[in-house]
Motif scaffolding. Structure first.
Motif: not given
Length: 390
Positions: A55-56, A76-77, A135-136, A371-373
């Protein structure tokens, strides 16, 4: 050795052996199938550690693998982590901070480095928020099939599943929800990202004959075909793909979805003489692409992506579009779709189509999802310019 360090060491070994040739989830499944000593909780934890690393993206690539995993957990957490407490307690104590404040604590890491190809982005995509979105973990979106709104909500509520109502037909859930154990897949719902559902708005009010003849020329999983069936109702459907296995899988899915009036055959759209179809009222071209708008779900693809692939996909998309256009009825439409964020796969292909055909652009839009995953996609609807062709 504590179980936490054991998990970390296993994740490090997996990451350093993995070269991106197959999807990470497939690689992990094969790894755990070969080594049966890992329980379900172990597998879940180790897999999560691997995904934190990827994710990085392209940020902090020179850090040692284990250190990069730690950084991934921290960024991320949002809840304290036992492994982080063991090795980086100073980060664990600040893990609930907003992401910008956490980034401030790691002055060597720049979020802008996660996604390095900012100059290649389609117009309107904000590079900063898009980079941070990696990151999400994206949400799971489902589209409720016609007539099933009440039953779907009732079943989810009865199963104590938390969900957000995006609109009447779309709900979002935690990505780990085993929705297939609660709802009847392809009957009551289909798994379909929010912006993939929004593509349906491009065809909702088309003025085409009934029943419309629809060709899904790059069918893949068939999600766009089922959506066209649900929106346009009694369609005469033709489905093609270059992969025979895809078409075999679609037969069961269409049966579950109640689609009966359809034909299917293998077709390679880079070979125009292989296409055996008559003109259609709607051609859906969900073209093969980099998939960059979905990399939030598969961050390993971001990590291993070669920039040269962008132009390779763009050339392929132009060729496919060029070979599909002759099969659009003179009163019909072409819907071009990608799940890419790159302008060479999106706006550049639109320009190519306009320059090399009699089609006119009706509407084009970057469907931003970060913006909304959700996934980010691109869609463009064309029709024949009858004034030109007259």
């Amino acid at each position: 050795m504590s179980k936490h360090l054991s998990h970390l060491n296993t994740a490090v070994a997996i990451i350093e052996a993995y070269k991106g040739e197959t999807p990470l989830h497939v690689y992990l499944k094969d790894f755990f199938s070969r080594d049966k000593k890992y329980g379900s909780k172990d597998r879940k934890t180790i897999s999560a550690l691997c995904y934190y690393y990827f994710r990085l993206g392209h940020g902090e690539v020179l850090r040692r693998t284990g250190e990069r995993i730690m950084l991934g957990i921290y960024l991320c957490e949002g809840e304290p982590n036992e492994l982080l407490e063991l090795l980086k307690p100073e980060w664990n104590s600040k893990i609930k901070l907003p992401i910008q404040e956490k980034l401030y604590e790691v002055d060597s890491f720049y979020a802008s480095n996660i996604f390095p190809w900012k100059d290649e982005l389609s117009q309107g995509i904000e590079a900063g928020p898009f980079s941070l979105s990696f990151l999400i973990q994206p949400k799971l979106f489902i589209r409720i099939r016609p007539g099933c709104n009440d039953i779907v909500r009732q079943k989810l509520t009865a199963a104590n599943v938390l969900f957000d109502e995006v609109n009447d037909e779309c709900v979002s859930l935690d990505n780990r929800t085993k929705v297939d154990e609660i709802l009847r897949v392809n009957v009551e719902y289909v798994v379909q990202d929010y912006n993939s559902q929004r593509v349906g708005d491009f065809i909702r009010d088309l003025k085409i004959p009934e029943p419309p003849k629809v060709w899904d020329c790059c069918a893949a999983s068939g999600g766009k075909s089922i959506m066209a069936f649900d929106i346009l109702k009694n369609i005469n459907l033709t489905v093609t793909d270059v992969r025979p296995s895809i078409l075999q899988n679609l037969q069961l899915r269409f049966k579950q979805a109640g689609i009966k009036d359809y034909s299917t055959y293998v077709a390679d759209l880079i070979e125009p003489n292989k296409i055996q179809t008559s003109p259609f009222d709607l051609v859906i071209c969900d073209a093969p692409c980099s998939g960059s708008g979905t990399w939030g779900r598969t961050p390993e693809q971001l990590f291993y992506f070669d920039k040269e692939q962008i132009e390779k996909y763009s050339r392929l998309q132009k060729r496919i579009a060029q070979n599909a256009i002759p099969h659009v009825n003179k009163e019909g439409y072409l819907l071009y779709v990608t799940c890419s964020v790159f302008k060479s796969e999106n706006e550049a292909v639109v320009k190519y189509i306009l320059k090399n055909s009699f089609l006119r652009l009706v509407k084009a839009e970057v469907l931003k999802g970060y913006s909304m995953k959700a996934d980010t996609m691109f869609a463009a609807l064309f029709c024949y310019d009858n004034a030109t062709t007259a």
